[in-house]
Write a protein that holds these residues in place. Structure first.
Motif, PDB file in Angstrom:
ATOM      1  N   GLU A   1      67.271  74.608  84.919  1.00  0.00           N
ATOM      2  CA  GLU A   1      66.880  75.107  83.602  1.00  0.00           C
ATOM      3  C   GLU A   1      67.405  74.221  82.492  1.00  0.00           C
TER       4      GLU A   1
ATOM      5  N   GLY B   1      52.309  73.781  78.029  1.00  0.00           N
ATOM      6  CA  GLY B   1      53.320  74.672  77.471  1.00  0.00           C
ATOM      7  C   GLY B   1      53.358  76.001  78.188  1.00  0.00           C
TER       8      GLY B   1
ATOM      9  N   LEU C   1      55.002  75.476  81.712  1.00  0.00           N
ATOM     10  CA  LEU C   1      56.448  75.291  81.672  1.00  0.00           C
ATOM     11  C   LEU C   1      57.162  76.539  81.184  1.00  0.00           C
ATOM     12  N   LEU C   2      56.543  77.267  80.246  1.00  0.00           N
ATOM     13  CA  LEU C   2      57.131  78.511  79.767  1.00  0.00           C
ATOM     14  C   LEU C   2      57.210  79.538  80.892  1.00  0.00           C
TER      15      LEU C   2
ATOM     16  N   CYS D   1      56.264  72.730  90.096  1.00  0.00           N
ATOM     17  CA  CYS D   1      55.673  73.699  89.160  1.00  0.00           C
ATOM     18  C   CYS D   1      54.179  73.442  88.982  1.00  0.00           C
TER      19      CYS D   1
ATOM     20  N   ILE E   1      65.077  71.059  82.309  1.00  0.00           N
ATOM     21  CA  ILE E   1      63.701  71.182  81.826  1.00  0.00           C
ATOM     22  C   ILE E   1      63.620  71.813  80.433  1.00  0.00           C
ATOM     23  N   ARG E   2      64.755  72.305  79.905  1.00  0.00           N
ATOM     24  CA  ARG E   2      64.682  73.021  78.623  1.00  0.00           C
ATOM     25  C   ARG E   2      64.103  72.154  77.505  1.00  0.00           C
TER      26      ARG E   2
ATOM     27  N   ARG F   1      60.403  71.844  78.104  1.00  0.00           N
ATOM     28  CA  ARG F   1      59.755  73.142  77.902  1.00  0.00           C
ATOM     29  C   ARG F   1      59.651  73.480  76.421  1.00  0.00           C
ATOM     30  N   ASP F   2      60.734  73.256  75.663  1.00  0.00           N
ATOM     31  CA  ASP F   2      60.712  73.598  74.234  1.00  0.00           C
ATOM     32  C   ASP F   2      59.660  72.792  73.488  1.00  0.00           C
TER      33      ASP F   2
ATOM     34  N   ALA G   1      56.274  74.190  74.630  1.00  0.00           N
ATOM     35  CA  ALA G   1      56.161  75.577  74.164  1.00  0.00           C
ATOM     36  C   ALA G   1      55.829  75.593  72.674  1.00  0.00           C
TER      37      ALA G   1
ATOM     38  N   SER H   1      59.874  78.609  83.407  1.00  0.00           N
ATOM     39  CA  SER H   1      61.217  78.975  82.928  1.00  0.00           C
ATOM     40  C   SER H   1      61.479  80.470  83.098  1.00  0.00           C
TER      41      SER H   1
ATOM     42  N   ILE I   1      59.441  69.836  88.154  1.00  0.00           N
ATOM     43  CA  ILE I   1      58.202  69.940  87.381  1.00  0.00           C
ATOM     44  C   ILE I   1      56.997  69.634  88.262  1.00  0.00           C
TER      45      ILE I   1
END
Length: 695
Positions: A263, A65, A68-69, A228, A266-267, A270-271, A274, A72, A225
């Motif tokens: 974005e 999390g 990925l946060l 990342c 991956i949202r 990510r959510d 997160a 973003s 990802i």
């Protein structure tokens, strides 16, 4: 097989409890981040509820999390976007972050925490929460200049947070807070970042554009990802935070220009992670630690709210935003969030802080998360209250200052020749160099003073107190030329900018018709320069100086400038009163627009008006909300930031008081920034006809 079952059980527990709390908090119209943290408390080991998830598994998932946060956040940051937010957001963010670092450090030192813990505490309270503010602004539909300045400050704060994490990694990795070790570690970090960014900027944007061109969303998602996590792993292998690597990878992807498409992909991922991250934060919240450290929690909460309101508000005002926008920005940013958790976790992972600091950060964040929506709603009444309580000279100055900065941004400043621009850049470089040299002198004095004192005692036989006083006096003498240099450069910069803001205001007889506004602007810009240099310098040297020596010296300088500022604003008030009458009478008589033979009077009037913010006149029509109401009842200045300098009524002019009743046919001379004057015209227009404006 058993490990897979434990993993599934932990993941199911987290997501089910998080789902219940997020639905509940959505219904209650509260930040869902707070709901996630409460879900963490429910399934954590410290609350006696028979729902416990494996902390090790959740911690591993929460690392995803964090990565990925931060990725973003990196997608939202690019070099061209930093240029777009402009110097206003940069100055405001630097003032606020430096002030909070300083206050957080001193509070921790007062509670007897270690120097490292004090440094981490300052960083924890310095950065506001992008997630919480974005959600609050979306729910309350905040837009306009307030949203622009807040988003700009958040972008710069994200960059500051990354720099802080890098510096704290260097500090937390050593055995002792040594200037030499810190310098060597910071140099290694700078080399690593430079190499990573240079290589990345050559490879990553081209690769991302090529992958996007394939028009396969799943390929783009997996590649992004993968990049990342790869850069995060590279950063970890060099001994740095995975969050730092994730942020840099996001920034490199943003340089491709395809960040919006990535974005969106991956949202959802990510959510999800997160949410697990914020749940893991709540799992570490031990109520017994909160009980033991409740004083620190209350003090730090107070510092976060008051310090950020003052720091952001003052910084935003200095960059030309009105009282209402500045206070609104300060109240909006008065909280801490995701970066605070990451920094607190970094301290624990580096063994630089004790375990109590993390729950304290969570508690302060939870309280300020709850207060944020209320503070945003309170912006207008608080701004109106502050405006009413300001002395009259400061009210006048606040209304005109924004218009002067407007002139520097777009009007006269754009017509200035290249020589002025070159001189401004030269003075700014001198200011930065003097500040860096002053910081170097302070560090050198800190390192060398014990040796100098030892030599004085051994070779000259001096008592320790006398030898220490001599060494201190020598350090002050070495620093004094740079302090004087900063003061001189700040004054020269203020004079140069004032000349650009008020060009051609001298009469043939040598009389400067904008002398009072010019002096007020010069002193204000000097004050801004001292703050921009002094607060970061005090923050940087704070761990090296005993007590509050640096803050005391800065306070003395600000008091002296404050006395000068008060004198100039008092003179400005008299200038405005006299000038407003002349402007009102001239406009009423039609001197500016109808008398072709009054060329000299017209030029003199234009010169005088430049110091009054180029006022406009608005006629009160029948049916206007202003008709029959006093200026105090309208609260024009408190709600818009504009001020009524004078009223032209029939055949005479009036310098109005707050109790002055407005009548149909009155000609109001309204001054302020363009935004403030426009808001004043809208307020006067109301739901009735539009007020007529004359130039």
């Amino acid at each position: 097989m058993e490990a897979g079952h434990d993993f599934l059980k932990a993941l199911a527990t987290v997501l089910l409890v998080a789902a219940v709390t997020t639905v509940l908090f959505q219904r209650l119209r509260q930040p869902v981040v707070l709901g996630y943290m409460i879900a963490g408390m429910v399934i954590g080991p410290y609350v006696p509820i028979p729902l416990v998830a494996d902390p090790d598994i959740i911690h591993t998932l929460s690392e995803l999390g964090v990565i990925l946060l931060m990725f973003s956040l990196g997608l939202e940051f690019s070099l061209h976007k930093l240029v777009e937010v402009g110097p206003a957001a940069g100055i405001t963010a630097v003032v606020q972050s430096s002030l909070m670092l300083c206050l957080g450090f001193e509070v921790a030192r007062l509670f007897g925490w270690t120097t490292r813990e004090a440094m981490f505490t300052g960083a924890i309270v310095a950065i506001s929460s992008t997630t919480i503010i974005a959600k609050a602004f979306e729910e309350q539909r905040i837009g306009g200049s307030l949203r622009e300045i807040v988003v700009g400050v958040l972008i710069v704060e994200d960059l500051i947070a990354i720099l802080l994490m890098a510096a704290l990694t260097a500090i937390g990795s050593g055995g002792a807070v040594s200037v030499r070790e810190l310098g060597v570690t910071s140099l290694h970090l700078a080399i690593f970042l430079a190499a990573l960014i240079v290589v990345g900027i050559l490879v990553v944007p081209r690769a991302i554009r090529a992958i996007i061109a394939m028009n396969r969303p799943e390929t783009t998602l997996v590649a992004s990802i993968g990049l990342c996590f790869g850069v995060s792993l590279l950063a970890r292998s060099f001994g740095y935070s995975v969050a730092l690597g994730a942020f840099i990878s996001g920034s490199l992807v943003a340089e491709s220009g395809e960040q919006h498409a990535i974005e969106g992909l991956i949202r959802p991922v990510r959510d999800l992670f997160a949410a697990i991250f914020f749940v893991s934060v709540g799992m570490m919240l031990d109520p017994s630690i909160l009980v033991d450290h409740w004083r620190a929690i209350l003090v730090l909460t107070f510092i976060v709210i008051v310090g950020k309101v003052l720091g952001v508000g003052f910084g935003a005002f200095l960059t030309g935003h009105g009282v209402q926008t500045s206070i609104g920005a300060g109240l909006s940013l008065a909280q801490i969030g995701e970066f605070s958790f990451i920094i607190a976790g970094l301290g624990i992972s580096l063994d630089a802080t004790r375990n109590f600091l993390y729950p304290i950060a969570i508690a302060v964040s939870a309280i300020t998360t709850l207060t944020t929506p209320w503070l945003i709603r309170a912006a207008k009444p608080v701004a109106s209250f502050v405006d009413h309580k300001l002395p009259q000279p400061l009210q006048t100055f606040a209304a005109l200052y924004g218009s002067w900065i407007d002139r520097l941004r777009s009007g006269s400043a754009n017509k200035a020749d290249r020589t002025a621009g070159t001189m401004i850049r030269k003075l700014l470089k001198q200011l930065v160099v003097d500040a860096l040299l002053l910081g170097a002198v302070i560090v050198a004095a800190y390192v060398a003073r014990p040796r100098i004192v030892k030599i004085e005692i051994e070779r000259l036989g001096l008592p320790w107190e006398f030898a220490n006083s001599i060494a201190l006096a020598f350090s002050v003498l070495c620093a004094l030329p740079f302090c004087i240099g900063i003061a001189r450069v700040a004054r020269r910069l203020g004079i140069l900018l004032a000349d650009l803001a008020f060009p051609g205001t001298a009469t043939p007889e040598g009389l400067d018709l904008a002398a009072a506004p010019r002096r007020a602007l010069i002193v204000t810009l000097q004050l801004a320069c001292v703050l921009l240099v002094g607060i970061p310098l005090v923050t940087f040297t704070q761990p090296l100086l005993p007590g509050f020596q640096g803050a005391l010296i800065l306070l003395i300088a600000l008091v002296l400038l404050g006395i000068m500022f008060w004198k100039t604003t008092t003179n400005l008030e008299g200038h405005v009163r006299a000038g407003a009458e002349i402007v009102a009478e001239a406009l009423t008589a039609g001197t500016v627009t109808t008398d072709p033979g009054a060329e000299d009077a017209r030029k003199k009037l234009d010169q005088l008006r430049s110091g009054l913010g180029t006022p406009v006149t608005v006629i009160v029509e029948g049916g206007s909300p202003a008709d029959g109401h006093s200026l105090a009842e309208l609260d024009l200045r408190g709600l818009t930031g504009a001020t009524v300098l004078a009223i032209s009524r029939e055949d005479h002019a009036i310098v109005p008081s707050a109790k002055e009743l407005l009548r149909q046919g009155d000609v109001l001379v309204v001054a302020g920034s363009r935004e403030a004057v426009h808001a004043a015209k809208v307020l006067l227009e109301g739901a009735h006809g539009s007020p007529r404006e004359r130039g």
